[in-house]
Design a protein around this motif. Structure first.
Motif, PDB file in Angstrom:
ATOM      1  N   ASP B   4       0.836  -1.196   0.000  1.00  0.00           N
ATOM      2  CA  ASP B   4       0.000   0.000   0.000  1.00  0.00           C
ATOM      3  C   ASP B   4       0.870   1.245   0.000  1.00  0.00           C
ATOM      4  OD1 ASP B   4      -2.925  -1.035   1.856  1.00  0.00           O
ATOM      5  OD2 ASP B   4      -1.784  -2.017   0.284  1.00  0.00           O
ATOM      6  N   GLY B   5       0.309   2.293  -0.494  1.00  0.00           N
ATOM      7  CA  GLY B   5       1.013   3.571  -0.556  1.00  0.00           C
ATOM      8  C   GLY B   5       0.170   4.462  -1.413  1.00  0.00           C
ATOM      9  N   VAL B   6       0.792   5.446  -2.022  1.00  0.00           N
ATOM     10  CA  VAL B   6       0.034   6.348  -2.893  1.00  0.00           C
ATOM     11  C   VAL B   6       0.263   5.930  -4.347  1.00  0.00           C
ATOM     12  CG1 VAL B   6      -0.249   8.716  -3.686  1.00  0.00           C
ATOM     13  CG2 VAL B   6       0.096   8.253  -1.248  1.00  0.00           C
ATOM     14  N   LEU B   7      -0.833   5.830  -5.073  1.00  0.00           N
ATOM     15  CA  LEU B   7      -0.758   5.578  -6.514  1.00  0.00           C
ATOM     16  C   LEU B   7      -1.140   6.873  -7.233  1.00  0.00           C
ATOM     17  CD1 LEU B   7      -0.606   3.776  -9.081  1.00  0.00           C
ATOM     18  CD2 LEU B   7      -3.037   3.260  -8.702  1.00  0.00           C
ATOM     19  N   ASP B  88     -13.513   0.663  -4.080  1.00  0.00           N
ATOM     20  CA  ASP B  88     -13.822  -0.025  -2.825  1.00  0.00           C
ATOM     21  C   ASP B  88     -12.666  -0.909  -2.364  1.00  0.00           C
ATOM     22  OD1 ASP B  88     -16.269   1.155  -2.691  1.00  0.00           O
ATOM     23  OD2 ASP B  88     -17.304  -0.461  -3.758  1.00  0.00           O
ATOM     24  N   ALA B  89     -12.041  -1.607  -3.326  1.00  0.00           N
ATOM     25  CA  ALA B  89     -10.954  -2.525  -2.973  1.00  0.00           C
ATOM     26  C   ALA B  89      -9.611  -1.814  -2.857  1.00  0.00           C
ATOM     27  CB  ALA B  89     -10.862  -3.636  -4.011  1.00  0.00           C
ATOM     28  N   HIS B  90      -9.579  -0.499  -3.159  1.00  0.00           N
ATOM     29  CA  HIS B  90      -8.306   0.237  -3.151  1.00  0.00           C
ATOM     30  C   HIS B  90      -7.268  -0.468  -4.018  1.00  0.00           C
ATOM     31  CE1 HIS B  90     -10.214   2.641  -0.170  1.00  0.00           C
ATOM     32  NE2 HIS B  90      -9.129   3.279   0.204  1.00  0.00           N
ATOM     33  N   TRP B 102      -3.391   0.385  -3.289  1.00  0.00           N
ATOM     34  CA  TRP B 102      -3.045   1.731  -2.815  1.00  0.00           C
ATOM     35  C   TRP B 102      -3.870   2.080  -1.595  1.00  0.00           C
ATOM     36  CZ3 TRP B 102      -7.738   4.167  -3.290  1.00  0.00           C
ATOM     37  CH2 TRP B 102      -8.592   3.747  -4.337  1.00  0.00           C
ATOM     38  N   SER B 103      -3.311   2.970  -0.783  1.00  0.00           N
ATOM     39  CA  SER B 103      -4.102   3.499   0.329  1.00  0.00           C
ATOM     40  C   SER B 103      -4.739   4.824  -0.083  1.00  0.00           C
ATOM     41  CB  SER B 103      -3.255   3.667   1.589  1.00  0.00           C
ATOM     42  OG  SER B 103      -2.068   4.368   1.292  1.00  0.00           O
ATOM     43  N   SER B 104      -4.061   5.570  -0.972  1.00  0.00           N
ATOM     44  CA  SER B 104      -4.662   6.758  -1.597  1.00  0.00           C
ATOM     45  C   SER B 104      -4.310   6.748  -3.082  1.00  0.00           C
ATOM     46  CB  SER B 104      -4.110   8.049  -0.991  1.00  0.00           C
ATOM     47  OG  SER B 104      -4.428   8.139   0.380  1.00  0.00           O
ATOM     48  N   ALA B 105      -5.255   7.178  -3.903  1.00  0.00           N
ATOM     49  CA  ALA B 105      -4.996   7.254  -5.348  1.00  0.00           C
ATOM     50  C   ALA B 105      -5.256   8.677  -5.824  1.00  0.00           C
ATOM     51  CB  ALA B 105      -5.890   6.281  -6.105  1.00  0.00           C
ATOM     52  N   VAL B 106      -4.431   9.122  -6.786  1.00  0.00           N
ATOM     53  CA  VAL B 106      -4.601  10.460  -7.356  1.00  0.00           C
ATOM     54  C   VAL B 106      -4.751  10.336  -8.870  1.00  0.00           C
ATOM     55  CG1 VAL B 106      -3.647  12.781  -7.567  1.00  0.00           C
ATOM     56  CG2 VAL B 106      -3.096  11.387  -5.545  1.00  0.00           C
ATOM     57  N   ASP B 270     -10.391   8.595  -0.153  1.00  0.00           N
ATOM     58  CA  ASP B 270      -9.022   8.193  -0.524  1.00  0.00           C
ATOM     59  C   ASP B 270      -8.707   8.326  -2.020  1.00  0.00           C
ATOM     60  OD1 ASP B 270      -8.520   7.498   2.165  1.00  0.00           O
ATOM     61  OD2 ASP B 270      -9.407   5.513   1.844  1.00  0.00           O
ATOM     62  N   VAL B 271      -9.594   8.956  -2.784  1.00  0.00           N
ATOM     63  CA  VAL B 271      -9.316   9.176  -4.209  1.00  0.00           C
ATOM     64  C   VAL B 271      -9.380  10.683  -4.495  1.00  0.00           C
ATOM     65  CG1 VAL B 271      -9.974   8.676  -6.591  1.00  0.00           C
ATOM     66  CG2 VAL B 271     -10.329   6.945  -4.807  1.00  0.00           C
TER      67      VAL B 271
END
Lengths: 86, 395
Positions: B4-7, B88-90, B102-106, B270-271
């Motif tokens: 997990d991390g930022v995508l 939903d599934a990140h 990912w834990s957060s997506a941009v 988280d998006v």
């Protein structure tokens, strides 16, 4: 085709040490973002708006503003170079 | 499977802003950046100017030297696309089938140029969005006699000016009455029309393109709706872009002229979205806005990074942009056209338009909403400082 650039081990942007502000004048487009973010470190020339560095070795408390100016510069004309001799 | 991390989806200026913002704030988790182009983050504004006329090499458009990029400690997956986002599934699916968590997506996928039906099927017809587009167009321009630029927005105007500088015959075509008409207001648009005409570009305004005619598969003529025929063996279509959001179908995100976000650039828990693709609620203006300027790309990327790390300030910046055409540097701040264009007035506050150097405030109703500088950086700074003040005191 996979083009993956892996990060060098243990190197992050949090490295410490003296930093010097360098402006690449031909790249500068005179947007003035740096002056708005860090007015103590930057000014603009009157005739063409090109960024002028007021103090090229920012104090440690000015480093966040210097980094923000570099990150926000819309012409990518500002760099923080580590070490005064770099 | 990645941890997990930022995508970050997209690898342009906004994406770079996210990565730099995260690291600057001390974020230590993995960051993945997926970019459709093979290039590491590069600067788009020079594409229509110094890349086209050859003053800059592709390498010189890099936004950061590779050593600086390396120090950011992100993984750059270039030459790849995300084909599906599972909010939903990140998780996200790549075009090679790989799944990233990912834990957060941009979302920072930017724009795709519009190509109307008339522009399809002939060689010699181009759009300009990517570095590769610019390199192809440059090669064509070096061999062309004349170029027809369809669309006189900022991009079309810059291409026309660059082409004149390279010695080409230029036709600049737009349905609106003058260049950059809807963006800058009518008075500035008239000045731009004069500028282009004086520099030898042939302006065809108030009329659209009916069709292109070809010869042996290559464009030869542009036919306008009023029957005018323009000789051109090279055509650039600069009629704007659509946000690059096809891949978000089925994601559940709201897409309506961009990824619709709240005041914190958040499209879903988280998006986030940043740059040209983001349409967010601007609290200062009280409406959804989307900005295609370079300044916003970096600033919004940085703002999203801070938001991910807990910053609660809404993103409500003053717009800021510029354009270079011939020897004119134009700077803009704030809004240039009020809600009622008829009630928008330009007031020159320094210099003189007749002498090719001035700054002006833009007022709508009782307040200054914007500022313009025409080869006048000092005047522009003063005009910009007046934004928000009552218009009666601005001059």
């Amino acid at each position: 085709m996979v083009n993956v650039m892996e990060a060098p081990e243990g190197v992050t942007a949090q490295e410490h040490g003296a930093a010097r502000i360098v402006v690449d004048e031909p790249r500068c487009i005179g947007a003035g973002q740096c002056v708005m973010v860090a007015p103590d470190l930057f000014d603009q020339r009157d005739e063409d708006g090109i960024a002028v560095v007021l103090r090229d070795e920012p104090r440690s408390d000015e480093l966040p503003a210097a980094r923000e100016a570099a990150a926000l510069c819309p012409a990518a004309a500002i760099r923080l170079v580590r070490g005064s001799g770099a | 499977m990645s941890g997990d991390g930022v995508l970050v989806i997209g690898a342009g200026a906004a994406a770079l802003g996210v990565v730099e913002g995260l690291r600057e704030q001390g974020y230590q988790e993995p960051i993945d950046v997926v970019g459709a182009e093979k290039w590491s983050p590069y600067d788009r504004p020079p594409l229509s100017k110094r890349v086209l006329d050859g003053r800059l090499t592709p390498e010189q458009t890099e936004l950061r030297p590779s050593a600086d990029l390396g120090r950011l400690g992100a993984r750059w997956l270039l030459g790849h696309r995300v084909v599906g986002l599972d909010v939903d599934a990140h998780a996200a699916e790549l075009d090679d089938g790989k799944r990233l968590r990912w834990s957060s997506a941009v979302v920072a996928t930017g724009l795709a140029p519009r190509l109307p039906g008339f522009a399809r099927g002939l060689d010699g017809v181009h759009v300009l969005r990517t570095l590769d587009d610019a390199l192809v167009l440059r090669t064509e321009m070096l061999n062309a006699r004349g170029i027809a630029v369809v669309g006189a927005g900022v991009l079309g105007c810059e291409i026309a000016a660059t082409a004149r500088g390279m010695g080409l015959e230029v036709a600049l075509i737009d349905k609106e009455p003058a260049p950059m008409w809807s963006r800058t207001g009518h008075e500035l648009a008239a000045m731009l029309a004069t500028l282009h005409t004086r520099r030898g570009a042939k302006l065809h305004t108030g009329v659209g393109v009916a069709r292109l005619e070809g010869d042996g598969g290559r464009v030869r003529e542009v036919v306008l709706a009023d029957g005018t025929r323009i000789d051109a063996d090279l055509v650039v279509v600069a009629l704007g872009s659509d946000t690059a959001t096809d891949w978000l179908q089925g994601s559940g995100l709201t897409v309506d002229d961009g990824v619709v976000c709240d005041a914190h650039c958040r499209a879903a828990p988280d998006v986030y979205a940043a740059g040209d693709v983001a349409r967010w609620y601007h609290e200062g203006l009280g409406r959804l806005v989307r900005r295609e300027d370079r300044t916003n790309a970096s600033a919004q990327g940085l703002a999203v990074a801070r938001r991910i790390l807990g910053d609660t300030r809404p993103y409500a910046p003053m717009a800021s942009s510029w354009t270079n055409q011939y020897d004119v540097s134009l700077h803009f701040a704030g809004e240039l056209v009020g809600e009622n264009p008829e009630d928008t007035a330009l007031t020159v506050v320094s210099g003189n338009p007749g002498e090719g150097k001035f700054a002006a405030t833009v007022a709508a109703g009782e307040h200054v909403i914007g500022a313009v500088g025409w080869n006048d950086p000092r005047g522009f700074r003063a005009a910009r400082a007046a934004i928000g003040r009552p218009s009666s005191t601005a001059a």
